[in-house]
Design an enzyme around this catalytic site. Sequence first.
Site, short mmCIF file in Angstrom:
data_model
loop_
_atom_site.label_atom_id
_atom_site.label_comp_id
_atom_site.label_asym_id
_atom_site.label_seq_id
_atom_site.Cartn_x
_atom_site.Cartn_y
_atom_site.Cartn_z
N GLY A 189 32.70 -24.52 11.14
CA GLY A 189 31.56 -24.79 12.00
C GLY A 189 30.21 -24.88 10.70
CD GLN A 221 25.34 -22.04 8.90
OE1 GLN A 221 25.54 -22.84 9.76
NE2 GLN A 221 26.02 -21.07 8.35
CB CYS A 277 28.01 -16.46 8.80
SG CYS A 277 26.50 -17.77 8.93
CG LEU A 278 30.34 -21.54 6.01
CD1 LEU A 278 30.11 -23.24 6.15
CD2 LEU A 278 31.27 -21.38 4.83
CG HIS A 302 28.98 -18.34 14.50
ND1 HIS A 302 29.25 -17.16 13.83
CD2 HIS A 302 28.32 -19.11 13.58
CE1 HIS A 302 28.91 -17.33 12.55
NE2 HIS A 302 28.38 -18.39 12.13
CD GLU A 303 28.61 -22.98 13.86
OE1 GLU A 303 27.52 -22.74 13.29
OE2 GLU A 303 29.46 -22.71 13.15
CG HIS A 316 23.72 -20.36 12.80
ND1 HIS A 316 23.17 -19.56 11.88
CD2 HIS A 316 25.09 -20.49 12.59
CE1 HIS A 316 24.22 -19.15 11.15
NE2 HIS A 316 25.48 -19.60 11.59
O1 GNR Z 1 33.58 -21.04 8.72
C1 GNR Z 1 33.17 -20.26 9.69
N1 GNR Z 1 34.14 -19.28 10.39
C2 GNR Z 1 33.98 -18.82 11.45
C3 GNR Z 1 35.10 -17.93 11.72
C4 GNR Z 1 34.86 -17.16 13.17
C5 GNR Z 1 33.76 -17.23 13.79
C6 GNR Z 1 32.79 -18.31 13.51
C7 GNR Z 1 32.90 -18.80 12.26
S1 GNR Z 1 31.68 -20.08 11.81
C8 GNR Z 1 31.94 -20.05 10.28
C9 GNR Z 1 31.03 -21.53 9.61
C10 GNR Z 1 29.37 -20.88 9.90
O2 GNR Z 1 28.91 -20.05 9.17
N2 GNR Z 1 28.93 -21.35 10.86
O3 GNR Z 1 27.76 -21.38 11.27
NI NI Z 2 27.21 -19.20 10.69
#
Ligand code: GNR
Ligand code: NI
Length: 172
Positions: free
Chosen positions: A46, A51, A94-95, A136-137, A140
């Site tokens: 995601g 980001q 999270c990236l 999660h997204e 953000h």
């Molecule tokens: O790549 C991602 N893996 C992930 C694993 C578990 C829960 C959420 C994520 S999102 C993350 C990519 C990211 O930072 N998206 O904002």
């Molecule tokens: Ni993230």
Amino acid sequence: MTIKPLIILPDPLLRQVSAPVERVDDAVRRLADDMLETMYDAPGIGLAAIQIGEPIRMLVIDVSKEDEEKTPLTFVNPEIVERSDALSVYEEGCLSIPDYYAEVERPEKVRVTYVDLAGAAREIEADGLLATCLQHEIDHLNGTLFIDHISKLKRDMVVKKFTKAARNKAVA
Ligand code: GNR
Ligand code: NI
């Protein structure tokens, strides 16, 4: 399509609340392409626009498995309109916080309204990894990171480590 550099903790951009997308036009569709390419390259499942430095409310997701066909999804102006009482726990990463992982508890299912790349209003009910990733997204888009859902002790440790790393990089 272009792979864009990722914004990394503790960049204050990650705490900014993103603005709604006014109109789904070619610039928005190009951004979605760049976001997907950046996400696949990372690799991640995601990515929110902030980001890669764009403070607008859009995100991309692909939770397909390695042996499955790619399933790129783009969500413009997503909103969680329903959450299940039942919770589930996933190990999240999270990236923007590379190489740090922690368990996060969130609603197991969510219903999300959004606009697609054709500009049409849509709705999805998600569970499993997709539900976790959507939450999660969407976090953000509101300046919230998954580390905000863990203990303050752990969060402070992670922020400190990344602040130090950014400082060392600045003087290197
Ligand atoms: O790549 C991602 N893996 C992930 C694993 C578990 C829960 C959420 C994520 S999102 C993350 C990519 C990211 O930072 N998206 O904002
Ligand atoms: Ni993230």
